[in-house]
Design an enzyme around this catalytic site. Structure first.
Site, mmCIF file in Angstrom:
data_model
loop_
_atom_site.group_PDB
_atom_site.id
_atom_site.type_symbol
_atom_site.label_atom_id
_atom_site.label_comp_id
_atom_site.label_asym_id
_atom_site.label_seq_id
_atom_site.Cartn_x
_atom_site.Cartn_y
_atom_site.Cartn_z
ATOM 1 N N SER A 26 0.854 -1.213 -0.076
ATOM 2 C CA SER A 26 0.082 0.012 0.036
ATOM 3 C C SER A 26 0.781 1.225 0.007
ATOM 4 O O SER A 26 1.811 1.492 0.835
ATOM 5 C CB SER A 26 -0.745 0.024 1.255
ATOM 6 O OG SER A 26 -1.536 -1.199 1.655
ATOM 7 N N ASP A 52 2.001 4.098 9.982
ATOM 8 C CA ASP A 52 1.386 3.330 8.841
ATOM 9 C C ASP A 52 -0.143 3.480 8.642
ATOM 10 O O ASP A 52 -0.809 2.455 8.490
ATOM 11 C CB ASP A 52 1.692 1.965 9.141
ATOM 12 C CG ASP A 52 3.084 1.435 9.087
ATOM 13 O OD1 ASP A 52 3.896 2.352 8.443
ATOM 14 O OD2 ASP A 52 3.665 0.409 9.581
#
Ligand code: GRF
Length: 316
Positions: free
Chosen positions: A137, A146
């Site tokens: 991602s 994150d």
């Protein structure tokens, strides 16, 4: 084409940095790498960047407080004219000051299908969970690790007998495909009509009793059941321009603005002298200025009663 300047932060191998760098060599790529910086002077990626003629900076973080170290990196990035940051295997938590200073301008690549498996050991965790797919991602960096809006993902099938290492190898191939594409879209988003219209809309509709309609195919903003105070034009009559048209508040204002910045302001055809065009597609739009222009234009067409209300509101 003016290319957006990207700074890449690495800690090690730097294969994603390499992928970004090679993608940037294509003439149509909308970004260039202005600096590669590492928190480890021995990071192998630095050698690659230097060999490719990219400016590098390395400084060990050891012995420095997080915010102190980040301030050094920040100064280097700004001195290199960096506009966007791509984290590529940068194994340092960032200080809140640094994150705030690059809000909405910093991306990261993570080897999992976020929001699954934040942090480390992502490949093994996906295998252990019996997932059919893992992946990678790219997301906008926010204060949380994150976290932040995901801009793009690639799914990678987990094969029978995959180890963390074999899976990581295939995910890395996907990472190299994903990162430069997402980054290219990200740095050009501020030139996309939908994004620009969204910025204008947010500001125009914040004005009292403002509404949006379409006129001659153009989105435009007016006072409810009243006059229009702004038009959003995109390639009108094939002029290739994305701009905002607003009313001027003084007779010479149009000429004055055009004089002050002829690349940005223009006399909109068919609108006459009471309006001015402000180009929104130059990549350096000052949105506070746009908000101010919209408010002034709104004042030009607002009925007296509404103006009075606005004046009272502004006094507080
Ligand atoms: C990549 O797997 C990336 O997703 C993660 O750290 C690794 C960095 O690899 N954030 P490289 O240094 O880009 O080769």
């Amino acid at each position: 084409m003016v290319k957006a300047k990207v700074g890449v932060l690495i800690s090690g191998r730097g294969s994603n940095m390499g992928a970004l760098l090679y993608a940037a060599k294509h003439p149509a790529c909308p970004y260039e790498i202005a600096l590669v910086a590492a928190n480890d002077p021995d990071a192998p990626g630095l050698t690659l960047a230097a060999a490719e003629g990219i400016a590098t900076f390395a400084q060990s973080h050891k012995g420095l407080k997080r915010a102190e170290f980040d301030a050094i990196i920040d100064a280097q990035l700004r001195a290199a004219g960096v506009e966007y940051i791509a984290l590529a295997g940068y194994m340092r938590l960032l200080s809140p000051e640094f994150v705030a200073g690059w809000e909405g301008r910093m991306l990261n690549i993570h080897p999992s299908l976020l929001p699954k498996y934040k942090g480390l050991d992502t490949h093994q965790r996906a295998i252990d969970a019996g997932d059919s797919h893992a992946g990678c991602s790219v997301h906008v960096v926010t204060a949380e690790l994150d976290d932040g809006p995901v801009l793009g993902q690639i799914e990678v099938a987990i094969l029978p007998g995959d180890s963390a290492g074999t899976l990581a190898g295939r995910i890395l191939m996907a990472e190299h495909q994903l990162y430069s594409r997402v980054l290219a879209d990200f740095v050009t988003r501020e030139r996309q009509p939908e994004w620009l219209l969204g910025k204008v809309r947010e500001r125009a509709l914040a004005l009292p009793q403002a509404d949006e309609v379409t006129s001659h195919g153009m989105p435009c903003f007016g006072i409810e059941k009243g006059k229009k105070f702004a038009y959003f034009t995109q390639d009108h009559h094939g002029d290739g321009i994305i701009a905002l048209l607003v009313k001027t508040s003084a007779p010479d204002e149009q000429a004055m603005l055009i004089d002050s910045d002829p690349a940005r302001y223009y006399r909109p055809p068919y609108f006459g002298d009471g309006w001015v065009g402000i180009r929104l597609d130059l990549g350096d739009t000052d949105w506070d200025h746009v908000a101010e222009r919209l408010a002034r234009s709104w004042r030009e067409v607002a009925p007296r009663k509404l103006l009075g209300l606005m004046d009272v509101a502004e006094e507080f």
